[in-house]
Design a protein around this motif. Sequence first.
Motif, PDB file in Angstrom:
ATOM      1  N   HIS A  66      54.713  13.826  32.977  1.00 44.65           N
ATOM      2  CA  HIS A  66      54.239  12.942  31.841  1.00 44.65           C
ATOM      3  C   HIS A  66      53.515  13.722  30.587  1.00 44.65           C
ATOM      4  CE1 HIS A  66      54.096   9.429  34.275  1.00 44.65           C
ATOM      5  NE2 HIS A  66      53.588  10.166  35.224  1.00 44.65           N
ATOM      6  N   ALA A  67      53.186  14.898  30.564  1.00 44.80           N
ATOM      7  CA  ALA A  67      52.970  15.774  29.557  1.00 44.80           C
ATOM      8  C   ALA A  67      54.066  16.113  28.617  1.00 44.80           C
ATOM      9  CB  ALA A  67      52.138  16.867  29.690  1.00 44.80           C
ATOM     10  N   ASP A  68      55.306  16.325  29.349  1.00 42.40           N
ATOM     11  CA  ASP A  68      56.740  16.807  28.860  1.00 42.40           C
ATOM     12  C   ASP A  68      57.089  15.403  28.017  1.00 42.40           C
ATOM     13  OD1 ASP A  68      56.666  19.350  29.750  1.00 42.40           O
ATOM     14  OD2 ASP A  68      58.061  18.779  31.128  1.00 42.40           O
ATOM     15  N   CYS A  90      64.446  21.453  22.835  1.00 40.37           N
ATOM     16  CA  CYS A  90      64.248  22.455  24.014  1.00 40.37           C
ATOM     17  C   CYS A  90      63.061  23.511  23.619  1.00 40.37           C
ATOM     18  CB  CYS A  90      65.595  23.217  24.419  1.00 40.37           C
ATOM     19  SG  CYS A  90      65.911  24.486  23.034  1.00 40.37           S
ATOM     20  N   LEU A  91      63.016  23.475  22.586  1.00 41.99           N
ATOM     21  CA  LEU A  91      61.688  24.476  21.649  1.00 41.99           C
ATOM     22  C   LEU A  91      60.342  24.089  22.377  1.00 41.99           C
ATOM     23  CD1 LEU A  91      62.841  25.538  18.212  1.00 41.99           C
ATOM     24  CD2 LEU A  91      63.447  26.540  20.194  1.00 41.99           C
ATOM     25  N   TRP A  92      60.025  22.598  22.322  1.00 37.13           N
ATOM     26  CA  TRP A  92      58.955  22.235  22.647  1.00 37.13           C
ATOM     27  C   TRP A  92      58.473  22.060  24.149  1.00 37.13           C
ATOM     28  CZ3 TRP A  92      56.640  22.908  18.147  1.00 37.13           C
ATOM     29  CH2 TRP A  92      57.259  22.884  16.863  1.00 37.13           C
ATOM     30  N   LEU A  93      59.614  21.863  24.797  1.00 38.79           N
ATOM     31  CA  LEU A  93      59.488  21.365  26.381  1.00 38.79           C
ATOM     32  C   LEU A  93      59.629  22.555  27.176  1.00 38.79           C
ATOM     33  CD1 LEU A  93      61.309  18.041  26.495  1.00 38.79           C
ATOM     34  CD2 LEU A  93      59.131  18.435  26.075  1.00 38.79           C
ATOM     35  N   GLY A 118      53.756  20.246  16.969  1.00 41.32           N
ATOM     36  CA  GLY A 118      53.260  21.573  17.394  1.00 41.32           C
ATOM     37  C   GLY A 118      51.984  21.132  18.090  1.00 41.32           C
ATOM     38  N   ARG A 119      51.202  20.459  17.512  1.00 41.29           N
ATOM     39  CA  ARG A 119      49.962  20.215  18.015  1.00 41.29           C
ATOM     40  C   ARG A 119      50.139  19.611  19.295  1.00 41.29           C
ATOM     41  NH1 ARG A 119      46.616  16.319  15.478  1.00 41.29           N
ATOM     42  NH2 ARG A 119      48.112  15.553  14.099  1.00 41.29           N
ATOM     43  N   ALA A 120      50.875  18.603  19.582  1.00 38.41           N
ATOM     44  CA  ALA A 120      51.201  18.161  21.159  1.00 38.41           C
ATOM     45  C   ALA A 120      51.677  18.781  21.821  1.00 38.41           C
ATOM     46  CB  ALA A 120      52.234  17.083  20.739  1.00 38.41           C
ATOM     47  N   PRO A 158      51.069   9.264  21.621  1.00 36.32           N
ATOM     48  CA  PRO A 158      51.750   9.657  22.923  1.00 36.32           C
ATOM     49  C   PRO A 158      50.757  10.579  23.437  1.00 36.32           C
ATOM     50  CG  PRO A 158      53.401   9.842  21.283  1.00 36.32           C
ATOM     51  CD  PRO A 158      52.204   9.651  20.605  1.00 36.32           C
ATOM     52  N   MET A 159      50.141  11.279  22.733  1.00 42.53           N
ATOM     53  CA  MET A 159      48.919  12.183  23.439  1.00 42.53           C
ATOM     54  C   MET A 159      47.658  11.467  23.927  1.00 42.53           C
ATOM     55  SD  MET A 159      50.975  14.417  23.425  1.00 42.53           S
ATOM     56  CE  MET A 159      49.853  15.920  24.508  1.00 42.53           C
TER      57      MET A 159
END
Length: 228
Positions: A66-68, A90-93, A118-120, A158-159
């Motif tokens: 769920h975080a992804d 792919c960089l963020w996950l 980036g914060r997420a 989303p967060m």
Amino acid sequence: HDVINVTPGRDPATVERFARGFMDHNGVPVYVRLVACDMSLGFRKGIREHLPHARRIVDRFHVARHADEAVDKAGKTEGRSDPLFKRTKCLWLRNGESLAELQVETKRNLTGQRLKTGRACRMREVLQDICTDGRTPSEAWVRLHRLCSWMMHSRLKPMKDLARMIRRHFAGIVAYFGHPYANAVLEGADGVIRNVKRRARGFRDMDHSATMIYLTCGRLDLKAVTTT
């Protein structure tokens, strides 16, 4: 690690059917003390009603999934107006150790530009650290509480939705740190089951599907079966 019960559904009646099948095999539902599952509200209600003495443990891998999804939604929202996000999903996950050197540098440069994604991503990494390094339920409780507060004040929808989900299942998530059980074995069996369905090109009914699941994942001793 064996499949011992196959029951269709994702509602309280599903747990009820499991409990009845458990009793048919001389099981005692009130003796069940721990249940690892996902964040299904139907399962939560069913466990409370039909496994009354069981403590529910929310599988940490479902929390991570769920975080992804939340980070991915944040990236898609910001990516509509920012060309920097092209081909960066792919960089963020993915974790830093699984990225190539150039990808790590690209991610570092993007993070330094105060992007919402980036914060997420940092919130996701904090959640991952809690799930990996949390030593006691009380420590996890404090760290998760702080993380949820951060997410709720992040102005990232989303967060914030993720924080609300974690709060709804807070007790079950924290329970993992006292009883570190997860559904990893079940997820492995699920991969085998999907392969069986694909090879069979589907089944006509649930009984046929359940029979094949027992045959492939139940480790049945077919030599013990006798016929007359």
